[in-house]
Design an enzyme around this catalytic site. Structure first.
Site, short mmCIF file in Angstrom:
data_model
loop_
_atom_site.label_atom_id
_atom_site.label_comp_id
_atom_site.label_asym_id
_atom_site.label_seq_id
_atom_site.Cartn_x
_atom_site.Cartn_y
_atom_site.Cartn_z
N PRO A 2 -1.55 5.31 -5.78
CA PRO A 2 -0.63 5.14 -6.59
C PRO A 2 -0.18 3.41 -6.56
O PRO A 2 0.19 3.23 -5.14
CB PRO A 2 0.39 5.69 -5.66
N GLU A 3 -0.04 3.09 -7.05
CA GLU A 3 1.06 1.13 -7.17
C GLU A 3 2.55 1.44 -7.42
O GLU A 3 2.82 3.02 -7.73
CB GLU A 3 -0.23 0.66 -8.09
N LYS A 54 5.52 -0.70 -3.46
CA LYS A 54 4.58 0.37 -3.13
C LYS A 54 5.76 1.69 -2.26
O LYS A 54 4.93 2.44 -1.94
CB LYS A 54 3.55 0.35 -2.34
N ASN A 182 -4.80 -1.57 -6.80
CA ASN A 182 -6.53 -2.14 -6.89
C ASN A 182 -6.26 -2.15 -8.46
O ASN A 182 -7.40 -2.72 -9.44
CB ASN A 182 -7.72 -0.99 -6.33
#
Length: 448
Positions: A2-3, A54, A182
């Site tokens: 999760p971002e 985050k 990512n």
């Protein structure tokens, strides 16, 4: 993993699903979780959520009754903030008590009948929570909702050693890019056609502290001397501001579209403008938020929209390599001069499986046992065939040696005796000769 967009969607999910829901009792933790207990107990409280980069913050607010009575009863009288970090697989889910998710590690129970439960679900257990916590001080401003502060924080620290590293690795540094992960770094660099392994300082230096994005000016690519009809700039700004997805489209594409059906063509000298990575670090995550879904929207729980949105990350035809931190970087074209050396692509090799690999029946076991035994017998036979000539040769050599010893042994025994007898005879003869010589000498003397 999760971002920033996923954590914001999670906070939106909590606010939507828990709106008007009253929770009660203690906050319960699973037995296997190593995160701390949440010392909160209230007869009635509400839950709200907000995100920053985050991190997600849940706020538990007691409602109703007298605060003094709550204190006497050992219940919370003040709101509590719990900071969540999702790790690799964390998310929130509101279900009935009978349908608790398998990996539910922190649970908030509603007061209604039948009871519902808000769960923090984390299958891989890399996520954490911190009661009475605050936003982590080492993290920078949020890329989505604190854009001005985020931009100033990056550009004011370009002299730091952190910006000596490749741009793809700096974008994962939450001290400066809080919320980028990512897949976001891959999509942003791909859209700007920036090699991932070039020095971050080289990419960022020259950017202005004030961004034209605040006035809704789109991203431009470098071009000049284009023959086009003069467009209405206001019309383009309106069309681009209508949808976040168009913020990253080039101005050149718009100008070329204006060419169709136009009779009046004028030569325009367009000012070259540098691509702005910080701007796309703000707008691209907002595009993901506008997509919704990804399991956070109860009305849109699939990933199809997100998968169609991806242009580079894990897309067929793109290259991938592990960076210096072991994270997979997806890109197209040149990787850049700072690419790690002697590192291979992380793509798994395809293995051809045998047809009977997954046959675990007794028949298969027996056939395997027979094949092993026959193979063992063949190996033993081959070994004996190979080793027999050597054994025979050794046996022949031993027999020849023993025969030689037998023949040589009496010679070795008799030889010293013969030597003794010959020496004794020599001594006896020499003694007889001396005795005879002395007698002859005495006779001569007597005759005189």
């Amino acid at each position: 993993m999760p971002e920033g967009p996923e954590l914001h969607l999670a906070s939106c999910y909590v606010n939507k699903m828990c709106d008007g829901v009253v929770f009660t009792g203690a906050v319960r933790k699973s037995e296997v979780s190593k995160s701390p207990d949440v010392p909160f107990n209230s007869e009635a409280y509400r839950i709200t959520a907000t995100s920053r980069g985050k991190e997600v913050k849940l706020t538990l607010t007691p409602i109703g009754g007298d605060s003094k009575r709550r204190v006497k009863a050992g219940q919370a009288d003040q709101p509590m903030d719990i900071i969540f970090r999702f790790g690799m697989s964390g998310f929130f889910r509101l279900t009935s008590e009978d349908e608790l998710p398998k990996h539910s590690h922190l649970r908030f129970y509603s007061k209604e009948k039948p009871c519902r439960v808000l769960s923090f679900v984390d299958a891989r257990r890399f996520g954490t929570w911190h009661p009475n916590g605050t936003w982590q001080p080492d993290r920078g401003p949020c890329i989505m909702f604190e854009y001005k502060s985020f931009r100033e924080n990056v550009l004011s620290h370009l002299s730091d050693r952190a910006f000596d590293r490749p741009i793809c690795e700096v974008m994962l540094n939450q001290k400066y890019f809080n919320g980028i992960g990512n897949y976001l770094r891959a999509e942003i660099l791909y859209r700007l056609n920036i090699p991932p392994f070039v020095c971050a300082r080289t990419v960022l230096e020259g950017l202005e502290s004030e961004d034209l994005c605040e006035s809704e000016k789109p991203v431009k690519k470098e071009f000049s001397d284009v023959k086009v009809k003069r467009p209405d700039k206001n019309a383009f700004i309106k069309s681009s501001s209508a949808d976040l997805n168009h913020l990253s489209f080039s101005y050149n594409a718009f100008l070329s579209s204006m060419l169709k059906g136009s009779d009046r063509i004028t030569k325009v000298k367009v000012k070259e403008e540098k691509t702005d990575l910080l701007r796309l670090s703000h707008t691209v995550p907002l595009e993901v938020v506008s997509l919704g879904g990804k399991g956070y929207d109860p009305e849109k729980a699939d990933y199809s929209g997100f998968q169609a949105w991806l242009q580079c990350y894990s897309v067929d035809g793109m290259k991938s390599v592990r960076d210096h931190n072991g994270r997979t970087m997806w890109f197209q074209g040149d990787s850049g001069p700072m690419v790690p050396k002697d590192l291979k692509s992380p793509k798994a090799k395809k293995r051809v499986k045998k047809e009977d690999d997954h046959d675990y029946t007794d028949k298969k076991k027996v056939s395997r046992g027979r094949s092993k035994s026959t193979l063992k017998r063949k190996l033993i036979k081959e070994e004996t065939v190979i080793k027999t000539p050597k054994k025979e040769k050794d046996a022949r050599l031993k027999e020849a040696g023993s025969k030689r010893r037998k023949t040589e042994k009496p010679q070795e025994i008799n030889t010293p005796h013969r030597e003794k007898r010959s020496t004794a005879r020599r001594r006896k003869s020499s003694s007889n000769d001396t005795a005879a010589g002395s007698q002859r000498q005495s006779r001569r003397m007597s005759s005189k």
